[in-house]
Design a protein around this motif. Sequence first.
Motif, PDB file in Angstrom:
ATOM      1  N   ILE A   1       0.848  -1.184   0.000  1.00 57.75           N
ATOM      2  CA  ILE A   1       0.000   0.000   0.000  1.00 57.75           C
ATOM      3  C   ILE A   1       0.885   1.236   0.000  1.00 57.75           C
ATOM      4  CG2 ILE A   1      -1.966   1.122   1.086  1.00 57.75           C
ATOM      5  CD1 ILE A   1      -2.399  -1.877   0.380  1.00 57.75           C
ATOM      6  N   GLY A   2       0.584   2.188  -0.878  1.00 57.54           N
ATOM      7  CA  GLY A   2       1.407   3.391  -0.946  1.00 57.54           C
ATOM      8  C   GLY A   2       0.616   4.592  -1.434  1.00 57.54           C
ATOM      9  N   ALA A   3       1.333   5.603  -1.840  1.00 56.03           N
ATOM     10  CA  ALA A   3       0.748   6.839  -2.340  1.00 56.03           C
ATOM     11  C   ALA A   3       1.224   7.081  -3.766  1.00 56.03           C
ATOM     12  CB  ALA A   3       1.130   8.014  -1.441  1.00 56.03           C
TER      13      ALA A   3
ATOM     14  N   THR B   1       5.637   0.720  -0.941  1.00 55.59           N
ATOM     15  CA  THR B   1       5.564   0.938  -2.375  1.00 55.59           C
ATOM     16  C   THR B   1       5.196   2.377  -2.656  1.00 55.59           C
ATOM     17  OG1 THR B   1       4.609   0.086  -4.450  1.00 55.59           O
ATOM     18  CG2 THR B   1       3.119   0.307  -2.570  1.00 55.59           C
ATOM     19  N   LEU B   2       5.390   2.786  -3.904  1.00 58.02           N
ATOM     20  CA  LEU B   2       5.079   4.143  -4.344  1.00 58.02           C
ATOM     21  C   LEU B   2       4.795   4.095  -5.839  1.00 58.02           C
ATOM     22  CD1 LEU B   2       5.243   7.324  -3.669  1.00 58.02           C
ATOM     23  CD2 LEU B   2       7.520   7.175  -4.674  1.00 58.02           C
ATOM     24  N   GLU B   3       3.825   4.865  -6.269  1.00 58.46           N
ATOM     25  CA  GLU B   3       3.573   5.004  -7.700  1.00 58.46           C
ATOM     26  C   GLU B   3       4.266   6.264  -8.199  1.00 58.46           C
ATOM     27  OE1 GLU B   3      -0.541   4.429  -9.470  1.00 58.46           O
ATOM     28  OE2 GLU B   3      -0.166   6.510 -10.051  1.00 58.46           O
TER      29      GLU B   3
ATOM     30  N   LEU C   1      11.215  -2.840  -9.433  1.00 57.10           N
ATOM     31  CA  LEU C   1      10.220  -2.419 -10.410  1.00 57.10           C
ATOM     32  C   LEU C   1       8.963  -3.252 -10.260  1.00 57.10           C
ATOM     33  CD1 LEU C   1       9.221  -0.876 -12.907  1.00 57.10           C
ATOM     34  CD2 LEU C   1      10.426  -2.548 -14.334  1.00 57.10           C
ATOM     35  N   GLY C   2       7.863  -2.580  -9.953  1.00 58.98           N
ATOM     36  CA  GLY C   2       6.565  -3.231  -9.890  1.00 58.98           C
ATOM     37  C   GLY C   2       5.834  -3.055 -11.202  1.00 58.98           C
ATOM     38  N   PRO C   3       4.504  -3.005 -11.175  1.00 55.43           N
ATOM     39  CA  PRO C   3       3.730  -2.868 -12.415  1.00 55.43           C
ATOM     40  C   PRO C   3       3.960  -1.520 -13.099  1.00 55.43           C
ATOM     41  CG  PRO C   3       2.353  -3.690 -10.629  1.00 55.43           C
ATOM     42  CD  PRO C   3       3.633  -3.248 -10.015  1.00 55.43           C
ATOM     43  N   ILE C   4       3.793  -1.522 -14.415  1.00 52.09           N
ATOM     44  CA  ILE C   4       3.785  -0.295 -15.205  1.00 52.09           C
ATOM     45  C   ILE C   4       2.323   0.056 -15.466  1.00 52.09           C
ATOM     46  CG2 ILE C   4       4.449   0.782 -17.386  1.00 52.09           C
ATOM     47  CD1 ILE C   4       6.841  -1.156 -17.465  1.00 52.09           C
TER      48      ILE C   4
ATOM     49  N   VAL D   1       9.057  -1.446  -3.568  1.00 50.87           N
ATOM     50  CA  VAL D   1       8.710  -1.634  -4.979  1.00 50.87           C
ATOM     51  C   VAL D   1       8.070  -0.361  -5.527  1.00 50.87           C
ATOM     52  CG1 VAL D   1       7.249  -2.903  -6.595  1.00 50.87           C
ATOM     53  CG2 VAL D   1       8.428  -4.128  -4.773  1.00 50.87           C
ATOM     54  N   PHE D   2       8.531   0.053  -6.702  1.00 54.21           N
ATOM     55  CA  PHE D   2       7.942   1.187  -7.411  1.00 54.21           C
ATOM     56  C   PHE D   2       6.995   0.692  -8.503  1.00 54.21           C
ATOM     57  CE2 PHE D   2      12.126   2.885  -6.150  1.00 54.21           C
ATOM     58  CZ  PHE D   2      11.784   4.121  -5.610  1.00 54.21           C
ATOM     59  N   SER D   3       5.811   1.266  -8.571  1.00 53.19           N
ATOM     60  CA  SER D   3       5.025   1.188  -9.799  1.00 53.19           C
ATOM     61  C   SER D   3       5.364   2.430 -10.610  1.00 53.19           C
ATOM     62  CB  SER D   3       3.532   1.131  -9.500  1.00 53.19           C
ATOM     63  OG  SER D   3       3.184  -0.106  -8.923  1.00 53.19           O
ATOM     64  N   VAL D   4       5.336   2.314 -11.922  1.00 50.81           N
ATOM     65  CA  VAL D   4       5.768   3.410 -12.783  1.00 50.81           C
ATOM     66  C   VAL D   4       4.666   3.734 -13.775  1.00 50.81           C
ATOM     67  CG1 VAL D   4       7.513   4.207 -14.420  1.00 50.81           C
ATOM     68  CG2 VAL D   4       8.172   2.681 -12.543  1.00 50.81           C
ATOM     69  N   LYS D   5       4.285   4.996 -13.831  1.00 59.33           N
ATOM     70  CA  LYS D   5       3.229   5.413 -14.754  1.00 59.33           C
ATOM     71  C   LYS D   5       3.806   5.625 -16.144  1.00 59.33           C
ATOM     72  CE  LYS D   5      -0.698   8.623 -14.852  1.00 59.33           C
ATOM     73  NZ  LYS D   5      -1.336   9.756 -14.136  1.00 59.33           N
ATOM     74  N   GLY D   6       3.206   4.971 -17.130  1.00 62.47           N
ATOM     75  CA  GLY D   6       3.666   5.079 -18.507  1.00 62.47           C
ATOM     76  C   GLY D   6       3.541   6.491 -19.047  1.00 62.47           C
TER      77      GLY D   6
END
Length: 296
Positions: free
Chosen positions: A10-12, A44-46, A109-112, A72-77
Amino acid sequence: MTVTDPQARIGAVSWRKPQWRGDFYPPGLPQAEELRYLAGRMRTLEIDTTFYGLQSPGAFTKWRDQVPQDFVFSVKGIGTVTHERRLESVARNVAEFLASGVLLLGEKLGPILWQLPPSLPFQPAKIDAFLGLLPRSVDEARRFVAQQGIVAPMHEDVADGGLRHALEARHHSFGNNPRFLELLRRHDVAAVITNSDTWPRIDAVTAAGFVYVRLHADMTQFPDGYDDETLDWWAERITAWRTGAASADGNGRDVFAYFDHSGYAGTRSPYDAIRLQRRLGGPGPQAGTTLQPALW
């Protein structure tokens, strides 16, 4: 893909928030230390900076090295793909995005996340082609980048691993559309689950290994962030996804959930993330952390 030890993270959304300074971030904390501070308090963080333009390889390695090993980072395309070109002839743009340094996050690297604009309606052929374009592993991404004539030597030493993708649809033609969900399942892409009243609420598990959630506080109902009852409800749902209790196949999945409050409620995003993570058995604050007692 079967996940052997499903995790709930869970993140922001983002960490560069001026309104958090002197609130979530202690007064006087250097801006250069904000990511490290946040990463000591959630798992995590987006990253949304990547939506607005290509970042440098150095930026990704800096972010990677500032957070704990289990973060883990999620990364916005990048928006060039989704908003400017609207998924039309975007192979090179996707390759440029991947070659910019995204893969350097490695195991962190988490989900993109690919977020579509509200003005883009559901077009099956376009969505099918785009989802089929996305690389599903680091090695596949390297080959894809090279096929587009892009040289990215900084990725040569990055270990192979799976790449996960999530798609957030914001035009109402996507809502409750079985053809859309079928395409997501066929390509093993997660439908972004959200509680927004503005965009379609798509509440379906479509990826084999993970669930992606984005939560937006309603400033009318929750001006100070979510109440305990709402967070308890989301904790139950996330636990059901993680354990497989809410899945037709019975398999547990990793869950990534991000708070993206707006306006004044935006100051509550990191607090709500921490409160929800605690309900799921997540870590408490690091030694020396000062947070409002009510949040714990």
